[in-house]
Design a protein around this motif. Structure first.
Motif, mmCIF file in Angstrom:
data_model
loop_
_atom_site.group_PDB
_atom_site.id
_atom_site.type_symbol
_atom_site.label_atom_id
_atom_site.label_comp_id
_atom_site.label_asym_id
_atom_site.label_seq_id
_atom_site.Cartn_x
_atom_site.Cartn_y
_atom_site.Cartn_z
ATOM 1 N N UNK A 170 0.816 -1.218 0.000
ATOM 2 C CA UNK A 170 0.000 0.000 0.000
ATOM 3 C C UNK A 170 0.853 1.272 0.000
ATOM 4 N N UNK A 171 2.083 1.139 -0.497
ATOM 5 C CA UNK A 171 2.966 2.293 -0.563
ATOM 6 C C UNK A 171 3.416 2.794 0.786
ATOM 7 N N UNK A 172 3.350 1.943 1.847
ATOM 8 C CA UNK A 172 3.655 2.435 3.184
ATOM 9 C C UNK A 172 4.414 1.443 4.065
ATOM 10 N N UNK A 173 4.391 0.144 3.733
ATOM 11 C CA UNK A 173 5.104 -0.853 4.514
ATOM 12 C C UNK A 173 5.871 -1.759 3.555
ATOM 13 N N UNK A 174 6.653 -2.679 4.106
ATOM 14 C CA UNK A 174 7.530 -3.504 3.292
ATOM 15 C C UNK A 174 7.324 -4.974 3.634
ATOM 16 N N UNK A 175 7.242 -5.799 2.596
ATOM 17 C CA UNK A 175 6.988 -7.226 2.800
ATOM 18 C C UNK A 175 8.040 -7.837 3.716
ATOM 19 N N UNK A 176 7.580 -8.562 4.727
ATOM 20 C CA UNK A 176 8.477 -9.256 5.646
ATOM 21 C C UNK A 176 9.042 -8.406 6.755
ATOM 22 N N UNK A 177 8.707 -7.114 6.786
ATOM 23 C CA UNK A 177 9.243 -6.222 7.828
ATOM 24 C C UNK A 177 8.108 -5.899 8.797
ATOM 25 N N UNK A 178 8.186 -6.363 10.050
ATOM 26 C CA UNK A 178 7.079 -6.173 10.995
ATOM 27 C C UNK A 178 7.030 -4.769 11.602
ATOM 28 N N UNK A 179 5.840 -4.332 11.914
ATOM 29 C CA UNK A 179 5.605 -3.142 12.749
ATOM 30 C C UNK A 179 6.410 -1.926 12.325
ATOM 31 N N UNK A 180 6.486 -1.725 11.029
ATOM 32 C CA UNK A 180 7.194 -0.549 10.513
ATOM 33 C C UNK A 180 6.425 0.008 9.329
ATOM 34 N N UNK A 181 6.170 1.295 9.365
ATOM 35 C CA UNK A 181 5.549 2.002 8.244
ATOM 36 C C UNK A 181 6.387 3.228 7.934
ATOM 37 N N UNK A 182 6.358 3.651 6.685
ATOM 38 C CA UNK A 182 7.056 4.876 6.303
ATOM 39 C C UNK A 182 6.163 5.684 5.384
ATOM 40 N N UNK A 183 6.357 6.976 5.407
ATOM 41 C CA UNK A 183 5.552 7.867 4.575
ATOM 42 C C UNK A 183 6.327 8.238 3.326
ATOM 43 N N UNK A 184 5.720 7.965 2.189
ATOM 44 C CA UNK A 184 6.238 8.409 0.895
ATOM 45 C C UNK A 184 5.042 8.974 0.143
ATOM 46 N N UNK A 185 5.069 10.269 -0.126
ATOM 47 C CA UNK A 185 3.929 10.933 -0.722
ATOM 48 C C UNK A 185 3.826 10.734 -2.220
ATOM 49 N N UNK A 186 2.871 11.428 -2.810
ATOM 50 C CA UNK A 186 2.642 11.321 -4.249
ATOM 51 C C UNK A 186 3.707 12.090 -5.028
ATOM 52 N N UNK A 187 4.012 11.617 -6.223
ATOM 53 C CA UNK A 187 4.903 12.342 -7.119
ATOM 54 C C UNK A 187 4.117 13.196 -8.104
#
Length: 522
Positions: free
Chosen positions: A378-395
């Motif tokens: 969903x453009x916010x988390x990474x497969x296999x990485x628990x309990x971590x989200x990051x914000x990357x906005x629209x281009x």
């Protein structure tokens, strides 16, 4: 005596810029009782808008969508200068009561996930007011990275032959000196992106002459600096209603234009070039200087408020030169055409260095994580990485639109874990799913240079990195968080040790694995 700051928290937000302020607002509002802190590597909040100080720095999208939905942009300027945006962010942080939650001079060097305690341990480099540096460990159950997408220490600058022979001043916009005097100087700006397009009209007001030296043109799109529709609606409607209407109006216009450009690239390309040609002086060669080699939105478009770049070109104090650099000379730049550009100051507006997660290293259960080997969820988390989200906005639209959706979704995840007694959420690819596509589909230089460091995306949701606010709105605000790709588990099998979290030692052992609860304003 001031009590010591907590070292074990429910959520740690990394970054006190636009994204971090949005994250903190929604954690406060939607997850009451959550203990969190904001770590900021620099000595002040604001992120991009505190870092960039070059002349004319301004928003590259309208402020009604770049501003927060929960704190409407009150000015009538649709395109605002960086100083006003920084003031807006500071005022928002004060109004939200976030000042005491920000720990300045805290840079995350490494984050390690341990499934046995269901926590991240962060290695922090701290910078004290007196200049001393030391290290500290903090732990948290959920790590929310809001540190942007580029390195703050230095921008990207190619190596040119003869650079060391140049006797003038060379400056990158990311490290603009406060005392740089460009009045009555000959300035050459290398680049054709948003920064170069912003700099040219600003520098032309005081410099003897400004040249924007580009290898190839970009699309220049003029738009009014003030939103007349917003002004009228504010006169007729309550402020909060007018803000919502204007915000959605701008979302729909931006998204509609983007979709039209992707569906009918030739027609939109022709219209953009024709419009720019009408505004440019006759001295500009449209085919050479205003006709890009790529379709609209293969790279970002450059906004010019009230056509300011064209006004600077008409003044005679500025010009665009499309050519390639052969070498620097003691007094300027030699071009492949044989022409030499004399310069007292050269501005290398050559782009950013992409850096995700603020450059922090990730380790999951002893295994280093390479983001390029993961697929974005969903453009916010990474497969296999628990309990971590990051914000990357629209281009292709305002950064804030996606930032707020992600912050709201993180709160939904936390509430879901609370309700179901889970301590871990991790996106996992199911059998037959894979991700081979670039997460960011731009051909811009800074994206292509970072291709080996960016995550991938898949071909179907939730692994698609949409560039559509309306699609994301439907997926992230109303779609189920328990979608089959997100796995919720209870992993903790042992309590937090004193080395992992000093603040946890006074808790009951079974509380260490409890869901995310409890608020500590420190």
């Amino acid at each position: 005596m001031t009590p010591p700051l907590a070292t074990d928290l429910d959520v740690i937000v990394v970054g006190a810029g636009l994204s971090g302020i949005a994250a903190a607002h929604y954690l406060r509002e939607r997850c009451p009782g959550t203990r969190f802190a904001i770590l900021e590597a620099r000595e002040s909040l604001g992120g991009t808008w505190d870092l960039f100080r070059y002349p004319g720095v301004r928003s590259d999208s309208d402020m009604f969508t770049l501003g927060f939905s929960f704190r409407p942009w009150a000015s009538d300027q649709a395109i605002a200068d960086g100083g006003k945006i920084l003031d807006y962010l500071k005022e928002t942080a004060r109004a939200e009561g976030l000042d005491d939650l920000i720990r300045y001079g805290h840079k995350v060097r490494e984050a390690r996930w341990d499934s046995s305690i269901a926590r991240w341990t962060l290695d922090i480099e701290r910078l004290h007011d007196d200049g001393r540096r030391d290290t500290q460990s903090l732990t948290c159950r959920f790590l929310f990275m809001c540190s942007g997408y580029y390195a703050y220490d230095a921008g990207y600058a190619p190596t040119w032959p003869g650079r060391e022979t140049f006797t003038g001043t060379v400056v990158h916009p990311q490290q603009w000196p406060a005392d740089l005097d460009y009045r009555d100087k000959r300035v050459v700006i290398i680049g054709s992106g948003a920064t170069a397009v912003t700099l040219l009209p600003s520098l032309a007001q005081g410099a003897a002459h400004v040249t924007m030296l580009q290898r190839s043109p970009g699309y220049l799109l003029s738009m009014p600096q003030r939103d007349r529709v917003a002004e009228r609606l504010r006169a007729w409607l309550p402020a909060h209603v007018a803000h919502r209407v204007v915000r959605m109006k701008n979302v729909l216009i931006t998204l509609g234009f983007y979709n039209a450009a992707r569906r009918w690239p030739t027609a939109i390309r022709r219209a953009l070039i024709k419009r720019a040609a009408r505004q440019a002086p006759h001295s500009v060669n449209v085919e050479r200087d205003l006709t890009p080699r790529y379709n609209p939105w293969d790279q970002c478009l450059c906004l010019t408020p009230n056509g300011d770049i064209f006004k600077a070109l008409h003044s005679g104090r500025a010009e665009i030169v499309t050519d390639e650099i052969t070498s620097f000379t003691p007094h300027g730049i030699s071009l492949s055409s044989g022409r030499t550009l004399d310069a007292d100051i050269v501005v290398t507006a050559t782009g950013l260095r992409v850096q995700l997660l603020g450059g922090a290293r990730l380790v999951v259960d002893g295994h280093p994580v390479t983001l390029a080997d993961t697929v974005a969820y969903k453009g916010m988390m990474y497969s296999g990485v628990p309990n971590l989200a990051s914000i990357f906005g629209y281009t292709n639209a305002s950064w804030t639109l996606k930032a707020e959706l992600i912050a709201q979704y993180v709160c939904r995840l936390i509430r879901h874990m609370n309700a179901h007694g889970a301590d871990t959420c991790v996106p996992q690819l199911r059998d037959g799913e894979h991700g081979d596509l670039p997460a960011i589909g731009l051909t811009s230089g800074y994206i292509q240079r970072a291709a080996g460091a960016l995550p991938k995306q898949g071909e179907r949701k939730p692994w698609v990195f949409y560039q559509s606010y309306l699609r994301d709105l439907r997926l992230m605000r109303w779609g189920s968080v328990d979608d089959g790709a997100m796995r919720f588990e209870r992993r903790a099998t042992r309590p937090v040790t004193s080395t992992g979290a000093a603040a946890a030692s006074s808790r009951a052992p079974d509380a260490d694995a409890a869901p995310l609860r409890g608020f500590d304003p420190r």
